[in-house]
Write a protein that holds these residues in place. Structure first.
Motif, PDB file in Angstrom:
ATOM      1  N   ILE A  17       0.707  -1.195  -0.080  1.00  0.00           N
ATOM      2  CA  ILE A  17      -0.002   0.089  -0.058  1.00  0.00           C
ATOM      3  C   ILE A  17       0.911   1.375   0.025  1.00  0.00           C
ATOM      4  O   ILE A  17       0.463   2.231  -0.708  1.00  0.00           O
ATOM      5  N   ASN A  92       2.855   4.195   7.620  1.00  0.00           N
ATOM      6  CA  ASN A  92       2.320   3.205   6.987  1.00  0.00           C
ATOM      7  C   ASN A  92       2.795   1.859   7.308  1.00  0.00           C
ATOM      8  O   ASN A  92       2.291   0.796   7.118  1.00  0.00           O
ATOM      9  N   TYR A 165      -1.470  -8.905  15.822  1.00  0.00           N
ATOM     10  CA  TYR A 165      -1.940  -7.608  14.910  1.00  0.00           C
ATOM     11  C   TYR A 165      -2.825  -6.694  15.572  1.00  0.00           C
ATOM     12  O   TYR A 165      -2.955  -5.444  15.495  1.00  0.00           O
ATOM     13  N   SER A 200      -1.557  -6.978  -1.040  1.00  0.00           N
ATOM     14  CA  SER A 200      -0.222  -6.486  -0.530  1.00  0.00           C
ATOM     15  C   SER A 200       0.613  -7.660  -0.355  1.00  0.00           C
ATOM     16  O   SER A 200       0.236  -8.924  -0.395  1.00  0.00           O
TER      17      SER A 200
HETATM   18  N1  LIG Z   1      -3.227  -5.343   3.330  1.00  0.00           N
HETATM   19  C1  LIG Z   1      -4.087  -5.312   4.002  1.00  0.00           C
HETATM   20  O1  LIG Z   1      -5.322  -5.917   4.028  1.00  0.00           O
HETATM   21  C2  LIG Z   1      -4.320  -4.380   5.153  1.00  0.00           C
HETATM   22  C3  LIG Z   1      -5.502  -4.419   6.035  1.00  0.00           C
HETATM   23  C4  LIG Z   1      -5.406  -3.478   6.887  1.00  0.00           C
HETATM   24  C5  LIG Z   1      -4.236  -2.821   7.198  1.00  0.00           C
HETATM   25  N2  LIG Z   1      -3.129  -2.654   6.687  1.00  0.00           N
HETATM   26  C6  LIG Z   1      -2.158  -2.055   6.933  1.00  0.00           C
HETATM   27  O2  LIG Z   1      -1.516  -1.334   5.780  1.00  0.00           O
HETATM   28  C7  LIG Z   1       0.074  -0.911   6.246  1.00  0.00           C
HETATM   29  C8  LIG Z   1       0.749  -1.318   4.989  1.00  0.00           C
HETATM   30  O3  LIG Z   1       0.522  -2.557   4.822  1.00  0.00           O
HETATM   31  P1  LIG Z   1       0.940  -3.434   3.337  1.00  0.00           P
HETATM   32  O4  LIG Z   1      -0.737  -4.294   3.432  1.00  0.00           O
HETATM   33  O5  LIG Z   1       1.049  -2.665   2.249  1.00  0.00           O
HETATM   34  O6  LIG Z   1       1.853  -4.497   3.798  1.00  0.00           O
HETATM   35  P2  LIG Z   1       3.193  -4.967   2.974  1.00  0.00           P
HETATM   36  O7  LIG Z   1       3.000  -5.071   1.586  1.00  0.00           O
HETATM   37  O8  LIG Z   1       3.920  -5.888   3.995  1.00  0.00           O
HETATM   38  O9  LIG Z   1       3.964  -3.455   3.385  1.00  0.00           O
HETATM   39  C9  LIG Z   1       4.549  -3.151   4.609  1.00  0.00           C
HETATM   40  C10 LIG Z   1       5.683  -2.133   4.616  1.00  0.00           C
HETATM   41  O10 LIG Z   1       5.907  -1.919   5.973  1.00  0.00           O
HETATM   42  C11 LIG Z   1       7.208  -2.015   5.964  1.00  0.00           C
HETATM   43  N3  LIG Z   1       7.821  -2.423   7.236  1.00  0.00           N
HETATM   44  C12 LIG Z   1       7.620  -3.401   8.331  1.00  0.00           C
HETATM   45  N4  LIG Z   1       8.447  -3.215   9.377  1.00  0.00           N
HETATM   46  C13 LIG Z   1       9.154  -1.669   9.364  1.00  0.00           C
HETATM   47  C14 LIG Z   1      10.030  -1.253  10.010  1.00  0.00           C
HETATM   48  N5  LIG Z   1      10.193  -1.640  11.263  1.00  0.00           N
HETATM   49  N6  LIG Z   1      10.401  -0.090   9.598  1.00  0.00           N
HETATM   50  C15 LIG Z   1       9.847   0.334   8.249  1.00  0.00           C
HETATM   51  N7  LIG Z   1       9.273  -0.210   7.506  1.00  0.00           N
HETATM   52  C16 LIG Z   1       8.681  -1.265   7.817  1.00  0.00           C
HETATM   53  C17 LIG Z   1       7.808  -3.227   4.943  1.00  0.00           C
HETATM   54  O11 LIG Z   1       8.880  -3.459   4.706  1.00  0.00           O
HETATM   55  P3  LIG Z   1       9.745  -4.668   4.243  1.00  0.00           P
HETATM   56  O12 LIG Z   1       9.313  -4.901   2.685  1.00  0.00           O
HETATM   57  O13 LIG Z   1      11.315  -4.435   4.530  1.00  0.00           O
HETATM   58  O14 LIG Z   1       9.181  -5.799   5.125  1.00  0.00           O
HETATM   59  C18 LIG Z   1       6.774  -2.957   4.062  1.00  0.00           C
HETATM   60  O15 LIG Z   1       7.355  -2.119   3.169  1.00  0.00           O
HETATM   61  C19 LIG Z   1       0.377  -1.586   7.281  1.00  0.00           C
HETATM   62  O16 LIG Z   1       0.330  -1.098   8.485  1.00  0.00           O
HETATM   63  C20 LIG Z   1      -0.920  -2.906   7.574  1.00  0.00           C
HETATM   64  O17 LIG Z   1      -1.001  -3.044   8.778  1.00  0.00           O
HETATM   65  C21 LIG Z   1      -3.178  -3.499   5.671  1.00  0.00           C
END
Ligand SMILES: NC(=O)c1ccc[n+]([C@@H]2O[C@H](COP(=O)([O-])OP(=O)(O)OC[C@H]3O[C@@H](n4cnc5c(N)ncnc54)[C@H](OP(=O)(O)O)[C@@H]3O)[C@@H](O)[C@H]2O)c1
Length: 247
Positions: A17, A92, A165, A200
Motif C-alpha cells: 500500500i 504506513n 496484530y 499487498s
Molecule cells: N493489506 C491489508 O489487507 C491491510 C489491511 C489493514 C491494514 N493494513 C495496514 O496497511 C499498512 C501497509 O501494509 P501492506 O498491506 O501494504 O503490507 P506490506 O506490503 O507488507 O507492506 C508493509 C511495509 O512496511 C514495511 N515495514 C515493516 N516493518 C518496518 C519497520 N520496522 N520499519 C519500516 N518499515 C517497515 C515493510 O518493509 P519490508 O518490505 O522491509 O518488510 C513494507 O514496506 C500496514 O500498516 C498494515 O497493517 C493492511
C-alpha cells in the motif's frame, strides 16, 4: 524543484500500500515524496521502478526503520537539513506477525505499529509544525484493532494467530488519539485509516478472498495527504466495507 512541491513522507513504502501511495502522489505532480524503506536494497528497487514511470512528481529514498530510534532520528535530521520542513507524514509501516514465540510476535508487532508511529510523531512533528500549509499525519491502522468490533464478533473471521496484530493496531489507535490531543489545536489534520483487506505483501494471496486492489486501498491515504478528506480527520475510518469503525 523539490522545494516548490509539498513534502510527504511515507514509511514502509518499498512495497504494498505504501508504494502505491507514493505512486499516486507522484502522479498528482505537486509532491516531492520521501519514500521510507528499512531496507536500502528494496528501497532502491522501488525508487528505480517509480522513476522509470516518468511521473510528474519527484521522489527520494529515505532509509528508515521505524522501530529503531537512531534510524528515525537520523531520518528526521536528514529531512531537516535538506528540506527544513515536512507537510505530511504517513505512518504506513506494519507487519502482520513476525516469526517466533507468541511473546516475540506480540512485541514485534507492537514495536512497528505503536512504537514506530509514536517515534515518527515525536521526531517529525517539529518539522510538520514548519509546514507551509496544513500539517497532516495519516496513521494506517486496521479494523482488526477495533475492540468494539471484536467484542461484537465482527472480526473478519480472523483467528487467534491475528491476536498480535489486533493488539498492536489497538495500541496504534491510542497513539493516534495522543497525536490528536497534542497537535490538533496547532492546526494539524490527523487521520486514522484502516484500508480493509487489500492486496499487498502482508498476507498470502488466498488469506482473504475478495481483497481490494492495492490502488483502491491506497487511494484514501493519497486523498488525505492531498487535503481532499479533511472532514474525516479525527475518525477511525475505512471506506468500502465498514465506514467508521467502533473504537
Ligand atoms: N493489506 C491489508 O489487507 C491491510 C489491511 C489493514 C491494514 N493494513 C495496514 O496497511 C499498512 C501497509 O501494509 P501492506 O498491506 O501494504 O503490507 P506490506 O506490503 O507488507 O507492506 C508493509 C511495509 O512496511 C514495511 N515495514 C515493516 N516493518 C518496518 C519497520 N520496522 N520499519 C519500516 N518499515 C517497515 C515493510 O518493509 P519490508 O518490505 O522491509 O518488510 C513494507 O514496506 C500496514 O500498516 C498494515 O497493517 C493492511
Amino acid at each position: 524543484m523539490a522545494d516548490q512541491k509539498r513534502l510527504a513522507l511515507v514509511t514502509g513504502a518499498n512495497g504494498g500500500i505504501g508504494f502505491e501511495v507514493v505512486n499516486q502522489l507522484l502522479a498528482d505532480g505537486s509532491f516531492h515524496v520521501l519514500l521510507g524503506s528499512r531496507s536500502i536494497e528494496k528501497g532502491e528497487a522501488a525508487l528505480a521502478d517509480l522513476q522509470s514511470r516518468k511521473l510528474p512528481g519527484t521522489v527520494e529514498l529515505v532509509q528508515l526503520d521505524v522501530t529503531d530510534e537512531k534510524s528515525v532520528a537520523a531520518a528526521a535530521k536528514l529531512v531537516e537539513e535538506k528540506h527544513g520542513r515536512l507537510d505530511a507524514l504517513v505512518n504506513n509501516a506494519g507487519i502482520a506477525r513476525g516469526p517466533g514465540t507468541r511473546a516475540e510476535q506480540m512485541v514485534d508487532c507492537f514495536r512497528v505499529s505503536a512504537v514506530g508511529a509514536q517515534l515518527m510523531s515525536d521526531y517529525f512533528s517539529p518539522l510538520l509544525k514548519k509546514s507551509t500549509g496544513t500539517p497532516r499525519i495519516i496513521n494506517v491502522t486496521s479494523g482488526a484493532g477495533s475492540i468494539g468490533n471484536h467484542i461484537a464478533r465482527k472480526n473478519f473471521g480472523l483467528k487467534d494467530q491475528v491476536i498480535p496484530y489486533r493488539v498492536c493496531k489497538a495500541a496504534m489507535n491510542m497513539v493516534f488519539a495522543c497525536q490528536v490531543r497534542s497537535y490538533e489545536e496547532e492546526g494539524f489534520k490527523i487521520f486514522l485509516y484502516g484500508p480493509g483487506p487489500t492486496v499487498s505483501n502482508l498476507s498470502p494471496p488466498d488469506f482473504f478472498p475478495g481483497k481490494k486492489p492495492t490502488a483502491v486501498g491506497a487511494a484514501p491515504i493519497t486523498e488525505m495527504v492531498q487535503g481532499k478528506k479533511d472532514d474525516d480527520a479525527g475518525k477511525y475510518l475505512e471506506y468500502g466495507y465498514e465506514g467508521v469503525f467502533p473504537w
